[in-house]
Write a protein that holds these residues in place. Structure first.
Motif, PDB file in Angstrom:
ATOM      1  N   THR A   1     -28.546 -14.891  40.531  1.00 20.90           N
ATOM      2  CA  THR A   1     -27.896 -13.736  39.795  1.00 20.90           C
ATOM      3  C   THR A   1     -28.527 -12.403  40.350  1.00 20.90           C
ATOM      4  O   THR A   1     -29.338 -12.314  40.791  1.00 20.90           O
ATOM      5  N   THR A   2     -27.476 -11.397  40.201  1.00 23.28           N
ATOM      6  CA  THR A   2     -27.639 -10.029  40.703  1.00 23.28           C
ATOM      7  C   THR A   2     -27.142  -9.307  39.411  1.00 23.28           C
ATOM      8  O   THR A   2     -25.928  -9.851  38.607  1.00 23.28           O
ATOM      9  N   THR A   3     -27.414  -8.043  39.164  1.00 18.96           N
ATOM     10  CA  THR A   3     -26.904  -7.313  38.262  1.00 18.96           C
ATOM     11  C   THR A   3     -26.391  -5.911  38.826  1.00 18.96           C
ATOM     12  O   THR A   3     -27.165  -5.490  39.693  1.00 18.96           O
ATOM     13  N   PHE A   4     -25.101  -5.600  38.390  1.00 16.86           N
ATOM     14  CA  PHE A   4     -24.467  -4.395  38.847  1.00 16.86           C
ATOM     15  C   PHE A   4     -24.619  -3.092  37.890  1.00 16.86           C
ATOM     16  O   PHE A   4     -24.495  -3.622  36.818  1.00 16.86           O
ATOM     17  N   LYS A   5     -24.983  -1.843  38.440  1.00 10.28           N
ATOM     18  CA  LYS A   5     -24.904  -0.790  37.403  1.00 10.28           C
ATOM     19  C   LYS A   5     -23.892  -0.080  37.939  1.00 10.28           C
ATOM     20  O   LYS A   5     -23.817   0.318  39.204  1.00 10.28           O
ATOM     21  N   ILE A   6     -23.038   0.351  37.035  1.00 13.42           N
ATOM     22  CA  ILE A   6     -21.757   1.209  37.381  1.00 13.42           C
ATOM     23  C   ILE A   6     -22.016   2.338  36.475  1.00 13.42           C
ATOM     24  O   ILE A   6     -22.336   2.262  35.327  1.00 13.42           O
TER      25      ILE A   6
ATOM     26  N   THR B   1     -23.526  -2.006  32.827  1.00 15.70           N
ATOM     27  CA  THR B   1     -24.265  -3.276  33.509  1.00 15.70           C
ATOM     28  C   THR B   1     -23.340  -4.451  33.553  1.00 15.70           C
ATOM     29  O   THR B   1     -22.970  -4.835  32.517  1.00 15.70           O
ATOM     30  N   ILE B   2     -23.359  -5.256  34.659  1.00 12.06           N
ATOM     31  CA  ILE B   2     -22.566  -6.363  34.770  1.00 12.06           C
ATOM     32  C   ILE B   2     -23.252  -7.308  35.468  1.00 12.06           C
ATOM     33  O   ILE B   2     -23.781  -7.164  36.612  1.00 12.06           O
ATOM     34  N   SER B   3     -23.719  -8.792  34.751  1.00  7.23           N
ATOM     35  CA  SER B   3     -24.378  -9.500  35.313  1.00  7.23           C
ATOM     36  C   SER B   3     -23.455 -10.436  36.334  1.00  7.23           C
ATOM     37  O   SER B   3     -22.456 -10.712  35.633  1.00  7.23           O
ATOM     38  N   PHE B   4     -24.019 -10.961  37.381  1.00  8.92           N
ATOM     39  CA  PHE B   4     -22.958 -11.953  37.999  1.00  8.92           C
ATOM     40  C   PHE B   4     -23.677 -13.012  38.468  1.00  8.92           C
ATOM     41  O   PHE B   4     -25.121 -12.679  39.125  1.00  8.92           O
ATOM     42  N   THR B   5     -23.643 -14.459  38.160  1.00  8.39           N
ATOM     43  CA  THR B   5     -24.135 -15.546  38.525  1.00  8.39           C
ATOM     44  C   THR B   5     -23.394 -16.603  39.262  1.00  8.39           C
ATOM     45  O   THR B   5     -22.147 -16.574  38.762  1.00  8.39           O
ATOM     46  N   SER B   6     -23.772 -17.014  40.374  1.00  8.27           N
ATOM     47  CA  SER B   6     -23.080 -17.937  41.322  1.00  8.27           C
ATOM     48  C   SER B   6     -23.676 -18.802  41.959  1.00  8.27           C
ATOM     49  O   SER B   6     -24.405 -18.534  42.975  1.00  8.27           O
ATOM     50  N   LEU B   7     -23.569 -20.029  41.601  1.00  7.90           N
ATOM     51  CA  LEU B   7     -24.432 -21.087  42.348  1.00  7.90           C
ATOM     52  C   LEU B   7     -23.245 -21.568  43.585  1.00  7.90           C
ATOM     53  O   LEU B   7     -23.720 -22.293  44.281  1.00  7.90           O
ATOM     54  N   ASP B   8     -22.172 -21.294  43.382  1.00  9.87           N
ATOM     55  CA  ASP B   8     -20.829 -21.632  44.347  1.00  9.87           C
ATOM     56  C   ASP B   8     -20.757 -20.903  45.503  1.00  9.87           C
ATOM     57  O   ASP B   8     -20.144 -21.178  46.457  1.00  9.87           O
ATOM     58  N   LEU B   9     -21.427 -19.842  45.382  1.00  9.02           N
ATOM     59  CA  LEU B   9     -21.093 -18.472  46.282  1.00  9.02           C
ATOM     60  C   LEU B   9     -22.118 -18.893  47.583  1.00  9.02           C
ATOM     61  O   LEU B   9     -23.062 -19.104  47.515  1.00  9.02           O
ATOM     62  N   ALA B  10     -21.289 -18.980  48.664  1.00 10.51           N
ATOM     63  CA  ALA B  10     -22.163 -19.364  49.975  1.00 10.51           C
ATOM     64  C   ALA B  10     -22.920 -18.356  50.485  1.00 10.51           C
ATOM     65  O   ALA B  10     -22.793 -17.179  50.108  1.00 10.51           O
TER      66      ALA B  10
END
Length: 83
Positions: A11-16, A50-59
């Motif tokens: 998981t990472t969080t984007f701040k814009i 802020t936008i949270s992004f979670t990806s277990l499928d991302l290589a």
């Protein structure tokens, strides 16, 4: 645009920051510039988001987070570690 933590595992969080009301698009690309995931799209009022992004499928690898507006484009380099 910025993200934390960077590098990240799941998981990472984007701040814009939107300086003026505008139509924006926030997305991830791979090293070849291919769009691989849309994070946000629409009309945003002036402000910070802020936008949270979670990806277990991302290589694991290097990616780019992009904030696109009518006035330009901002890019941040992102490193995805193993899960």
């Amino acid at each position: 645009i910025m993200n934390y933590p960077n590098p990240f595992s799941t998981t990472t969080t984007f701040k814009i920051s939107v300086m003026d009301s505008d139509l924006i698009s926030v997305y991830l690309t791979d090293l070849l510039g291919r769009k691989i995931f849309d994070l946000a799209c629409g009309h945003y009022s002036k402000g910070n988001y802020t936008i949270s992004f979670t990806s277990l499928d991302l290589a694991p690898g290097i990616y780019f987070g992009i904030l696109q507006t009518a006035k330009g484009r901002k890019t941040v380099k992102i490193e995805k570690l193993t899960n």
